[in-house]
Design an enzyme around this catalytic site. Structure first.
Site, short mmCIF file in Angstrom:
data_model
loop_
_atom_site.label_atom_id
_atom_site.label_comp_id
_atom_site.label_asym_id
_atom_site.label_seq_id
_atom_site.Cartn_x
_atom_site.Cartn_y
_atom_site.Cartn_z
CG ASN A 1 -0.30 0.09 2.52
OD1 ASN A 1 0.93 0.21 2.61
ND2 ASN A 1 -1.08 0.05 3.60
CG ASN B 1 7.63 3.07 6.18
OD1 ASN B 1 7.80 4.30 6.27
ND2 ASN B 1 8.44 2.19 6.73
CG PHE C 1 8.75 -8.73 3.70
CD1 PHE C 1 9.78 -9.06 4.57
CD2 PHE C 1 8.76 -9.25 2.41
CE1 PHE C 1 10.82 -9.88 4.15
CE2 PHE C 1 9.80 -10.08 1.99
CZ PHE C 1 10.82 -10.39 2.86
N GLY D 1 13.60 1.24 27.55
CA GLY D 1 13.21 0.00 26.88
C GLY D 1 14.37 -0.76 26.24
CB SER E 1 10.95 -8.74 15.43
OG SER E 1 11.86 -8.00 16.18
CB ALA E 2 15.45 -10.52 17.89
CB THR E 3 11.32 -7.07 19.36
OG1 THR E 3 11.09 -6.19 20.43
CG2 THR E 3 10.05 -7.28 18.59
CE LYS F 1 11.03 -0.15 9.15
NZ LYS F 1 12.28 -0.41 8.48
CE1 TYR G 1 7.22 -4.51 14.40
CE2 TYR G 1 9.02 -4.81 15.95
CZ TYR G 1 8.49 -4.98 14.69
OH TYR G 1 9.22 -5.63 13.72
CE LYS H 1 6.53 -7.88 12.98
NZ LYS H 1 6.21 -8.12 11.59
P1 NAD Z 1 9.32 -1.41 5.68
O1 NAD Z 1 8.43 -0.45 6.39
O2 NAD Z 1 10.45 -0.86 4.88
O3 NAD Z 1 8.46 -2.37 4.73
C1 NAD Z 1 7.14 -2.74 5.02
C2 NAD Z 1 6.33 -2.58 3.75
O4 NAD Z 1 4.97 -2.98 4.00
C3 NAD Z 1 6.27 -1.14 3.23
O5 NAD Z 1 6.54 -1.13 1.85
C4 NAD Z 1 4.83 -0.70 3.52
O6 NAD Z 1 4.39 0.28 2.59
C5 NAD Z 1 4.09 -2.01 3.43
N1 NAD Z 1 2.83 -2.08 4.20
C6 NAD Z 1 2.64 -1.73 5.50
N2 NAD Z 1 1.37 -2.00 5.87
C7 NAD Z 1 0.76 -2.55 4.79
C8 NAD Z 1 -0.55 -3.04 4.53
N3 NAD Z 1 -1.49 -3.01 5.50
N4 NAD Z 1 -0.85 -3.54 3.31
C9 NAD Z 1 0.10 -3.54 2.32
N5 NAD Z 1 1.35 -3.10 2.51
C10 NAD Z 1 1.68 -2.60 3.72
O7 NAD Z 1 9.87 -2.42 6.78
P2 NAD Z 1 11.04 -3.52 6.68
O8 NAD Z 1 12.17 -3.04 7.51
O9 NAD Z 1 11.25 -3.91 5.30
O10 NAD Z 1 10.35 -4.70 7.49
C11 NAD Z 1 9.60 -5.72 6.85
C12 NAD Z 1 8.99 -6.63 7.90
O11 NAD Z 1 10.04 -7.16 8.72
C13 NAD Z 1 8.02 -5.94 8.84
O12 NAD Z 1 6.95 -6.83 9.09
C14 NAD Z 1 8.84 -5.71 10.09
O13 NAD Z 1 8.04 -5.68 11.25
C15 NAD Z 1 9.76 -6.93 10.09
N6 NAD Z 1 11.01 -6.69 10.81
C16 NAD Z 1 11.82 -5.66 10.44
C17 NAD Z 1 13.01 -5.44 11.14
C18 NAD Z 1 13.93 -4.31 10.76
O14 NAD Z 1 14.84 -4.02 11.52
N7 NAD Z 1 13.77 -3.66 9.63
C19 NAD Z 1 13.36 -6.26 12.21
C20 NAD Z 1 12.50 -7.31 12.56
C21 NAD Z 1 11.33 -7.52 11.84
C1 UD1 Z 2 15.01 -1.78 17.50
C2 UD1 Z 2 13.68 -2.20 18.04
C3 UD1 Z 2 13.40 -3.62 17.59
C4 UD1 Z 2 13.47 -3.72 16.09
C5 UD1 Z 2 14.86 -3.25 15.65
C6 UD1 Z 2 15.03 -3.24 14.17
C7 UD1 Z 2 13.52 -0.93 20.12
C8 UD1 Z 2 13.48 -0.99 21.60
N1 UD1 Z 2 13.70 -2.09 19.49
O1 UD1 Z 2 15.99 -2.64 18.03
O2 UD1 Z 2 12.11 -4.00 18.01
O3 UD1 Z 2 13.26 -5.07 15.68
O4 UD1 Z 2 15.04 -1.89 16.11
O5 UD1 Z 2 14.15 -2.34 13.57
O6 UD1 Z 2 13.36 0.12 19.51
N2 UD1 Z 2 21.39 3.58 19.36
C9 UD1 Z 2 22.10 4.72 19.67
N3 UD1 Z 2 21.75 5.88 19.04
C10 UD1 Z 2 20.74 5.96 18.12
C11 UD1 Z 2 20.02 4.78 17.80
C12 UD1 Z 2 20.36 3.61 18.44
O7 UD1 Z 2 23.01 4.68 20.50
O8 UD1 Z 2 20.47 7.06 17.59
C13 UD1 Z 2 21.77 2.30 20.01
C14 UD1 Z 2 20.66 1.63 20.81
O9 UD1 Z 2 20.66 2.10 22.12
C15 UD1 Z 2 21.06 0.15 20.68
C16 UD1 Z 2 21.71 0.06 19.30
O10 UD1 Z 2 22.09 1.40 18.97
O11 UD1 Z 2 22.04 -0.17 21.64
C17 UD1 Z 2 20.76 -0.46 18.21
O12 UD1 Z 2 19.56 0.31 18.23
P1 UD1 Z 2 18.44 0.17 17.10
O13 UD1 Z 2 19.07 0.26 15.76
O14 UD1 Z 2 17.35 1.13 17.42
O15 UD1 Z 2 17.94 -1.33 17.24
P2 UD1 Z 2 17.35 -2.10 18.53
O16 UD1 Z 2 17.12 -1.18 19.65
O17 UD1 Z 2 18.20 -3.28 18.76
#
Ligand code: NAD
Ligand code: UD1
Length: 336
Positions: free
Chosen positions: A31, A34, A79, A291, A123-125, A83, A147, A151
Protein backbone atom coordinates in the site's frame (compact mmCIF):
# COMPACT_ATOMS: atom_id res chain seq x y z
CA UNK A 1 4.54 -17.03 -8.74
CA UNK A 2 5.43 -15.76 -5.28
CA UNK A 3 3.31 -13.08 -3.59
CA UNK A 4 5.52 -10.68 -1.65
CA UNK A 5 3.47 -8.46 0.66
CA UNK A 6 5.30 -5.26 1.60
CA UNK A 7 7.78 -5.98 -1.19
CA UNK A 8 8.55 -2.30 -1.80
CA UNK A 9 10.00 -1.87 1.70
CA UNK A 10 13.54 -2.23 2.94
CA UNK A 11 13.76 -6.00 3.46
CA UNK A 12 11.07 -6.81 0.89
CA UNK A 13 12.89 -5.06 -1.97
CA UNK A 14 16.12 -6.92 -1.23
CA UNK A 15 14.22 -10.20 -1.03
CA UNK A 16 12.55 -9.52 -4.40
CA UNK A 17 16.04 -9.26 -5.92
CA UNK A 18 17.07 -12.63 -4.49
CA UNK A 19 13.78 -14.28 -5.48
CA UNK A 20 14.04 -13.01 -9.07
CA UNK A 21 17.72 -13.98 -9.26
CA UNK A 22 16.78 -17.48 -8.09
CA UNK A 23 14.39 -17.78 -11.06
CA UNK A 24 11.06 -17.06 -9.33
CA UNK A 25 8.27 -14.90 -10.69
CA UNK A 26 7.15 -12.25 -8.22
CA UNK A 27 4.03 -10.18 -7.60
CA UNK A 28 4.33 -7.44 -4.97
CA UNK A 29 1.30 -6.24 -2.99
CA UNK A 30 2.03 -3.00 -1.14
CA UNK A 31 0.00 0.00 0.00
CA UNK A 32 3.14 2.20 -0.13
CA UNK A 33 2.43 3.56 3.35
CA UNK A 34 6.15 3.37 4.14
CA UNK A 35 7.78 2.98 0.73
CA UNK A 36 7.67 4.10 -2.86
CA UNK A 37 7.41 2.45 -6.26
CA UNK A 38 10.93 3.67 -7.00
CA UNK A 39 12.42 0.78 -5.00
CA UNK A 40 10.67 -1.73 -7.27
CA UNK A 41 11.89 0.04 -10.41
CA UNK A 42 15.40 -0.32 -9.02
CA UNK A 43 14.85 -4.01 -8.20
CA UNK A 44 13.97 -4.63 -11.84
CA UNK A 45 16.99 -2.64 -12.96
CA UNK A 46 19.31 -4.76 -10.76
CA UNK A 47 17.88 -8.07 -11.96
CA UNK A 48 17.09 -7.07 -15.55
CA UNK A 49 13.78 -8.87 -15.02
CA UNK A 50 10.21 -7.70 -14.56
CA UNK A 51 7.97 -8.16 -11.57
CA UNK A 52 4.30 -7.31 -11.13
CA UNK A 53 3.22 -4.55 -8.76
CA UNK A 54 -0.27 -4.34 -7.27
CA UNK A 55 -1.15 -1.38 -5.07
CA UNK A 56 -3.37 -2.72 -2.31
CA UNK A 57 -3.74 -3.48 1.35
CA UNK A 58 -3.40 -6.85 3.05
CA UNK A 59 -6.48 -5.98 5.13
CA UNK A 60 -8.60 -6.15 1.95
CA UNK A 61 -9.31 -9.88 1.95
CA UNK A 62 -11.16 -9.91 -1.38
CA UNK A 63 -8.35 -7.94 -3.01
CA UNK A 64 -5.72 -10.36 -1.71
CA UNK A 65 -7.77 -13.35 -2.89
CA UNK A 66 -8.01 -11.81 -6.35
CA UNK A 67 -4.23 -11.38 -6.52
CA UNK A 68 -3.62 -14.96 -5.34
CA UNK A 69 -6.01 -16.35 -7.94
CA UNK A 70 -5.24 -14.02 -10.86
CA UNK A 71 -1.52 -14.76 -10.63
CA UNK A 72 -1.68 -18.41 -9.54
CA UNK A 73 0.50 -17.79 -6.49
CA UNK A 74 2.26 -20.79 -4.95
CA UNK A 75 3.66 -19.13 -1.80
CA UNK A 76 3.48 -15.90 0.18
CA UNK A 77 6.42 -14.03 1.71
CA UNK A 78 4.77 -11.68 4.16
CA UNK A 79 6.61 -8.47 5.09
CA UNK A 80 3.72 -5.97 5.10
CA UNK A 81 3.26 -4.33 8.46
CA UNK A 82 4.24 -1.43 10.69
CA UNK A 83 7.59 -1.64 12.48
CA UNK A 84 8.30 1.33 14.74
CA UNK A 85 8.46 0.46 18.43
CA UNK A 86 7.94 4.12 19.40
CA UNK A 87 4.86 4.58 17.19
CA UNK A 88 3.42 1.31 18.48
CA UNK A 89 3.44 2.70 22.01
CA UNK A 90 1.49 5.81 20.98
CA UNK A 91 -0.79 4.10 18.40
CA UNK A 92 -1.19 0.47 19.50
CA UNK A 93 -4.51 0.03 17.68
CA UNK A 94 -2.89 0.93 14.34
CA UNK A 95 -0.32 -1.77 15.01
CA UNK A 96 -2.88 -4.43 15.92
CA UNK A 97 -4.93 -3.43 12.87
CA UNK A 98 -2.08 -3.60 10.32
CA UNK A 99 -0.05 -6.41 11.78
CA UNK A 100 -2.60 -8.71 13.41
CA UNK A 101 -5.87 -8.01 11.55
CA UNK A 102 -3.87 -7.63 8.30
CA UNK A 103 -2.21 -11.03 8.72
CA UNK A 104 -5.52 -12.62 9.72
CA UNK A 105 -7.18 -11.36 6.50
CA UNK A 106 -4.22 -12.52 4.45
CA UNK A 107 -4.43 -16.00 5.98
CA UNK A 108 -8.18 -16.10 5.35
CA UNK A 109 -7.56 -15.19 1.71
CA UNK A 110 -4.92 -17.91 1.46
CA UNK A 111 -7.26 -20.46 3.02
CA UNK A 112 -10.02 -19.54 0.57
CA UNK A 113 -7.54 -19.99 -2.30
CA UNK A 114 -6.20 -23.30 -0.93
CA UNK A 115 -2.73 -21.80 -0.70
CA UNK A 116 -0.92 -22.94 2.44
CA UNK A 117 2.71 -21.83 2.17
CA UNK A 118 3.87 -18.70 3.98
CA UNK A 119 6.97 -17.07 5.39
CA UNK A 120 6.37 -14.51 8.12
CA UNK A 121 8.63 -11.64 9.22
CA UNK A 122 8.91 -11.85 12.98
CA UNK A 123 11.48 -10.15 15.16
CA UNK A 124 13.97 -10.87 17.93
CA UNK A 125 11.91 -8.40 19.91
CA UNK A 126 9.47 -11.26 20.72
CA UNK A 127 12.02 -12.57 23.26
CA UNK A 128 11.95 -9.51 25.56
CA UNK A 129 14.56 -9.16 28.31
CA UNK A 130 17.16 -11.89 27.86
CA UNK A 131 17.12 -14.64 30.46
CA UNK A 132 20.23 -15.99 28.72
CA UNK A 133 22.27 -15.27 25.58
CA UNK A 134 22.52 -16.14 22.80
CA UNK A 135 18.75 -16.26 22.41
CA UNK A 136 17.78 -19.74 21.28
CA UNK A 137 14.38 -20.17 19.67
CA UNK A 138 13.22 -21.86 22.91
CA UNK A 139 13.95 -18.74 24.95
CA UNK A 140 10.73 -17.60 26.70
CA UNK A 141 8.71 -15.09 24.64
CA UNK A 142 7.89 -11.90 26.51
CA UNK A 143 7.63 -8.89 24.19
CA UNK A 144 7.50 -5.63 26.11
CA UNK A 145 5.93 -3.21 23.60
CA UNK A 146 2.85 -3.30 21.34
CA UNK A 147 4.95 -3.81 18.18
CA UNK A 148 6.58 -6.93 19.65
CA UNK A 149 3.24 -8.09 21.00
CA UNK A 150 1.68 -7.98 17.52
CA UNK A 151 4.51 -10.21 16.25
CA UNK A 152 3.94 -12.59 19.16
CA UNK A 153 0.18 -12.77 18.50
CA UNK A 154 0.75 -13.52 14.80
CA UNK A 155 3.25 -16.25 15.68
CA UNK A 156 0.61 -17.81 17.97
CA UNK A 157 -2.04 -17.50 15.26
CA UNK A 158 0.24 -19.31 12.80
CA UNK A 159 1.02 -22.08 15.27
CA UNK A 160 -2.69 -22.52 16.00
CA UNK A 161 -3.45 -22.69 12.28
CA UNK A 162 -0.81 -25.38 11.75
CA UNK A 163 -2.11 -27.38 14.74
CA UNK A 164 -5.59 -27.32 13.15
CA UNK A 165 -4.30 -28.24 9.68
CA UNK A 166 -0.80 -29.75 9.47
CA UNK A 167 -0.78 -29.54 5.68
CA UNK A 168 0.32 -25.89 5.99
CA UNK A 169 3.97 -24.92 5.46
CA UNK A 170 4.86 -22.03 7.76
CA UNK A 171 8.26 -20.46 8.33
CA UNK A 172 8.51 -17.85 11.08
CA UNK A 173 11.74 -15.88 10.72
CA UNK A 174 12.88 -13.81 13.71
CA UNK A 175 15.16 -11.10 12.39
CA UNK A 176 17.88 -9.56 14.52
CA UNK A 177 19.18 -6.15 13.33
CA UNK A 178 19.17 -5.91 9.51
CA UNK A 179 21.50 -3.24 8.09
CA UNK A 180 23.41 -2.64 4.87
CA UNK A 181 22.12 -2.49 1.33
CA UNK A 182 22.43 -4.22 -2.02
CA UNK A 183 25.99 -3.95 -3.31
CA UNK A 184 24.82 -2.02 -6.39
CA UNK A 185 23.90 0.92 -4.15
CA UNK A 186 20.56 1.10 -5.96
CA UNK A 187 18.30 -0.05 -3.12
CA UNK A 188 18.54 0.44 0.63
CA UNK A 189 16.76 1.64 3.74
CA UNK A 190 14.95 4.97 3.30
CA UNK A 191 13.37 5.89 6.64
CA UNK A 192 10.92 8.78 6.77
CA UNK A 193 11.75 11.57 9.25
CA UNK A 194 14.37 11.24 11.98
CA UNK A 195 15.62 7.65 12.05
CA UNK A 196 15.08 5.73 15.30
CA UNK A 197 17.53 2.99 14.44
CA UNK A 198 21.30 3.20 14.69
CA UNK A 199 22.54 2.60 11.15
CA UNK A 200 20.30 5.02 9.27
CA UNK A 201 21.20 7.68 11.82
CA UNK A 202 24.94 7.01 11.57
CA UNK A 203 24.72 7.07 7.77
CA UNK A 204 22.90 10.41 7.80
CA UNK A 205 25.60 11.89 10.07
CA UNK A 206 28.29 10.59 7.69
CA UNK A 207 26.57 12.14 4.67
CA UNK A 208 26.13 15.48 6.46
CA UNK A 209 22.36 15.42 6.95
CA UNK A 210 22.74 15.36 10.75
CA UNK A 211 25.35 16.86 13.04
CA UNK A 212 26.12 14.14 15.54
CA UNK A 213 25.03 10.75 16.82
CA UNK A 214 23.58 10.40 20.30
CA UNK A 215 24.90 7.18 21.79
CA UNK A 216 22.18 5.95 24.11
CA UNK A 217 24.01 4.71 27.21
CA UNK A 218 27.72 4.29 27.95
CA UNK A 219 27.37 2.37 31.20
CA UNK A 220 26.01 -1.02 30.10
CA UNK A 221 27.68 -4.22 31.26
CA UNK A 222 29.32 -4.71 27.85
CA UNK A 223 33.00 -4.50 26.80
CA UNK A 224 32.88 -0.75 25.99
CA UNK A 225 29.74 0.17 27.93
CA UNK A 226 27.54 0.72 24.84
CA UNK A 227 24.69 -1.54 23.66
CA UNK A 228 25.54 -4.74 21.78
CA UNK A 229 23.40 -6.06 18.90
CA UNK A 230 23.52 -8.79 16.26
CA UNK A 231 23.68 -6.81 13.00
CA UNK A 232 22.95 -8.86 9.88
CA UNK A 233 23.46 -7.82 6.26
CA UNK A 234 20.07 -7.35 4.59
CA UNK A 235 21.22 -9.44 1.59
CA UNK A 236 22.08 -12.36 3.90
CA UNK A 237 18.64 -11.93 5.42
CA UNK A 238 17.00 -11.86 1.97
CA UNK A 239 18.84 -15.03 0.98
CA UNK A 240 17.53 -16.66 4.17
CA UNK A 241 14.01 -16.20 2.74
CA UNK A 242 14.89 -17.98 -0.49
CA UNK A 243 16.35 -20.85 1.57
CA UNK A 244 13.24 -20.91 3.79
CA UNK A 245 10.95 -21.12 0.75
CA UNK A 246 12.81 -24.18 -0.50
CA UNK A 247 12.54 -25.89 2.87
CA UNK A 248 8.78 -25.24 2.86
CA UNK A 249 8.27 -27.67 -0.01
CA UNK A 250 7.25 -30.02 2.82
CA UNK A 251 4.50 -29.22 5.36
CA UNK A 252 6.08 -27.76 8.50
CA UNK A 253 5.82 -24.98 11.03
CA UNK A 254 9.08 -23.66 12.39
CA UNK A 255 10.47 -20.50 13.98
CA UNK A 256 14.12 -19.66 13.43
CA UNK A 257 16.44 -16.77 14.22
CA UNK A 258 18.07 -14.90 11.36
CA UNK A 259 21.22 -13.37 12.81
CA UNK A 260 24.97 -13.83 12.63
CA UNK A 261 25.45 -15.04 16.20
CA UNK A 262 27.91 -12.19 16.81
CA UNK A 263 27.38 -9.02 18.80
CA UNK A 264 28.83 -5.58 18.02
CA UNK A 265 28.64 -2.47 20.17
CA UNK A 266 27.45 0.97 19.10
CA UNK A 267 31.06 2.16 19.11
CA UNK A 268 32.14 -0.85 16.99
CA UNK A 269 29.57 0.26 14.43
CA UNK A 270 30.70 3.88 14.56
CA UNK A 271 34.33 2.84 13.97
CA UNK A 272 33.44 0.44 11.15
CA UNK A 273 31.29 3.09 9.47
CA UNK A 274 34.04 5.71 9.76
CA UNK A 275 36.40 3.32 8.03
CA UNK A 276 33.92 2.39 5.32
CA UNK A 277 32.98 5.99 4.55
CA UNK A 278 36.22 7.82 5.23
CA UNK A 279 34.07 10.35 7.14
CA UNK A 280 34.18 11.10 10.83
CA UNK A 281 31.06 10.42 12.90
CA UNK A 282 30.92 12.85 15.82
CA UNK A 283 28.99 11.42 18.76
CA UNK A 284 28.12 12.18 22.35
CA UNK A 285 27.18 9.67 25.00
CA UNK A 286 23.70 10.28 26.40
CA UNK A 287 21.55 8.54 29.03
CA UNK A 288 20.17 5.10 28.15
CA UNK A 289 17.08 4.92 25.89
CA UNK A 290 13.98 3.63 27.70
CA UNK A 291 13.21 0.00 26.88
CA UNK A 292 16.72 -0.84 25.59
CA UNK A 293 18.62 -3.92 26.71
CA UNK A 294 22.41 -4.21 27.14
CA UNK A 295 23.03 -6.98 24.64
CA UNK A 296 21.17 -9.17 22.18
CA UNK A 297 22.43 -11.83 19.76
CA UNK A 298 21.16 -14.98 18.10
CA UNK A 299 21.80 -18.67 18.38
CA UNK A 300 22.11 -19.71 14.74
CA UNK A 301 22.12 -23.55 14.74
CA UNK A 302 18.42 -24.02 14.22
CA UNK A 303 18.30 -21.71 11.18
CA UNK A 304 21.14 -23.63 9.55
CA UNK A 305 19.26 -26.88 10.19
CA UNK A 306 15.90 -25.70 8.83
CA UNK A 307 17.21 -23.57 5.99
CA UNK A 308 19.40 -26.15 4.27
CA UNK A 309 22.68 -24.90 5.75
CA UNK A 310 21.97 -21.18 5.22
CA UNK A 311 24.13 -18.85 7.26
CA UNK A 312 25.01 -15.17 7.21
CA UNK A 313 28.37 -14.62 5.52
CA UNK A 314 28.84 -10.84 5.31
CA UNK A 315 30.77 -9.10 8.09
CA UNK A 316 30.32 -5.69 9.72
CA UNK A 317 32.82 -4.11 7.35
CA UNK A 318 30.79 -5.24 4.32
CA UNK A 319 27.53 -4.16 5.95
CA UNK A 320 28.89 -0.64 6.56
CA UNK A 321 30.52 -0.40 3.12
CA UNK A 322 27.28 -1.35 1.36
CA UNK A 323 25.14 0.84 3.61
CA UNK A 324 27.47 3.76 2.88
CA UNK A 325 27.40 3.19 -0.91
CA UNK A 326 23.60 3.38 -0.86
CA UNK A 327 23.56 6.49 1.38
CA UNK A 328 26.30 8.24 -0.57
CA UNK A 329 24.70 7.58 -3.97
CA UNK A 330 21.23 8.47 -2.68
CA UNK A 331 21.69 11.11 0.06
CA UNK A 332 17.93 11.73 0.10
CA UNK A 333 16.93 8.11 -0.34
CA UNK A 334 14.48 7.44 -3.17
CA UNK A 335 13.45 11.08 -2.99
CA UNK A 336 16.30 11.99 -5.34
P1 NAD B 1 9.32 -1.41 5.68
O1 NAD B 1 8.43 -0.45 6.39
O2 NAD B 1 10.45 -0.86 4.88
O3 NAD B 1 8.46 -2.37 4.73
C1 NAD B 1 7.14 -2.74 5.02
C2 NAD B 1 6.33 -2.58 3.75
O4 NAD B 1 4.97 -2.98 4.00
C3 NAD B 1 6.27 -1.14 3.23
O5 NAD B 1 6.54 -1.13 1.85
C4 NAD B 1 4.83 -0.70 3.52
O6 NAD B 1 4.39 0.28 2.59
C5 NAD B 1 4.09 -2.01 3.43
N1 NAD B 1 2.83 -2.08 4.20
C6 NAD B 1 2.64 -1.73 5.50
N2 NAD B 1 1.37 -2.00 5.87
C7 NAD B 1 0.76 -2.55 4.79
C8 NAD B 1 -0.55 -3.04 4.53
N3 NAD B 1 -1.49 -3.01 5.50
N4 NAD B 1 -0.85 -3.54 3.31
C9 NAD B 1 0.10 -3.54 2.32
N5 NAD B 1 1.35 -3.10 2.51
C10 NAD B 1 1.68 -2.60 3.72
O7 NAD B 1 9.87 -2.42 6.78
P2 NAD B 1 11.04 -3.52 6.68
O8 NAD B 1 12.17 -3.04 7.51
O9 NAD B 1 11.25 -3.91 5.30
O10 NAD B 1 10.35 -4.70 7.49
C11 NAD B 1 9.60 -5.72 6.85
C12 NAD B 1 8.99 -6.63 7.90
O11 NAD B 1 10.04 -7.16 8.72
C13 NAD B 1 8.02 -5.94 8.84
O12 NAD B 1 6.95 -6.83 9.09
C14 NAD B 1 8.84 -5.71 10.09
O13 NAD B 1 8.04 -5.68 11.25
C15 NAD B 1 9.76 -6.93 10.09
N6 NAD B 1 11.01 -6.69 10.81
C16 NAD B 1 11.82 -5.66 10.44
C17 NAD B 1 13.01 -5.44 11.14
C18 NAD B 1 13.93 -4.31 10.76
O14 NAD B 1 14.84 -4.02 11.52
N7 NAD B 1 13.77 -3.66 9.63
C19 NAD B 1 13.36 -6.26 12.21
C20 NAD B 1 12.50 -7.31 12.56
C21 NAD B 1 11.33 -7.52 11.84
C1 UD1 C 1 15.01 -1.78 17.50
C2 UD1 C 1 13.68 -2.20 18.04
C3 UD1 C 1 13.40 -3.62 17.59
C4 UD1 C 1 13.47 -3.72 16.09
C5 UD1 C 1 14.86 -3.25 15.65
C6 UD1 C 1 15.03 -3.24 14.17
C7 UD1 C 1 13.52 -0.93 20.12
C8 UD1 C 1 13.48 -0.99 21.60
N1 UD1 C 1 13.70 -2.09 19.49
O1 UD1 C 1 15.99 -2.64 18.03
O2 UD1 C 1 12.11 -4.00 18.01
O3 UD1 C 1 13.26 -5.07 15.68
O4 UD1 C 1 15.04 -1.89 16.11
O5 UD1 C 1 14.15 -2.34 13.57
O6 UD1 C 1 13.36 0.12 19.51
N2 UD1 C 1 21.39 3.58 19.36
C9 UD1 C 1 22.10 4.72 19.67
N3 UD1 C 1 21.75 5.88 19.04
C10 UD1 C 1 20.74 5.96 18.12
C11 UD1 C 1 20.02 4.78 17.80
C12 UD1 C 1 20.36 3.61 18.44
O7 UD1 C 1 23.01 4.68 20.50
O8 UD1 C 1 20.47 7.06 17.59
C13 UD1 C 1 21.77 2.30 20.01
C14 UD1 C 1 20.66 1.63 20.81
O9 UD1 C 1 20.66 2.10 22.12
C15 UD1 C 1 21.06 0.15 20.68
C16 UD1 C 1 21.71 0.06 19.30
O10 UD1 C 1 22.09 1.40 18.97
O11 UD1 C 1 22.04 -0.17 21.64
C17 UD1 C 1 20.76 -0.46 18.21
O12 UD1 C 1 19.56 0.31 18.23
P1 UD1 C 1 18.44 0.17 17.10
O13 UD1 C 1 19.07 0.26 15.76
O14 UD1 C 1 17.35 1.13 17.42
O15 UD1 C 1 17.94 -1.33 17.24
P2 UD1 C 1 17.35 -2.10 18.53
O16 UD1 C 1 17.12 -1.18 19.65
O17 UD1 C 1 18.20 -3.28 18.76
Amino acid sequence: MILVTGGAGYIGSHTCVELLDAGNEVVVLDNFSNSSRASLERVQQICAKRLTVVEGDIRDQAGVEKVLNDFGCTAVVHFAGLKSVLDSVTSPLDYYDNNVVGTHRLLRAMQASQLKRIIFSSSATVYGDPKFLPYTEDHPLNPVNPYGQTKFVVEQMLRGLFASDPTWSIGILRYFNPIGAHESGLIGEDPKGVPNNLLPFVAQVAVGRRERLNVFGGDYDTPDGTGVRDYIHVVDLAQGHVAALKSLDQPACFAVNLGTGRGNSVLDVVKAFEQASGRSIPYSVQPRRAGDIAACYAATDRAAKHLGGWQATRNLETMCRDHWRWQNQNPNGYGG
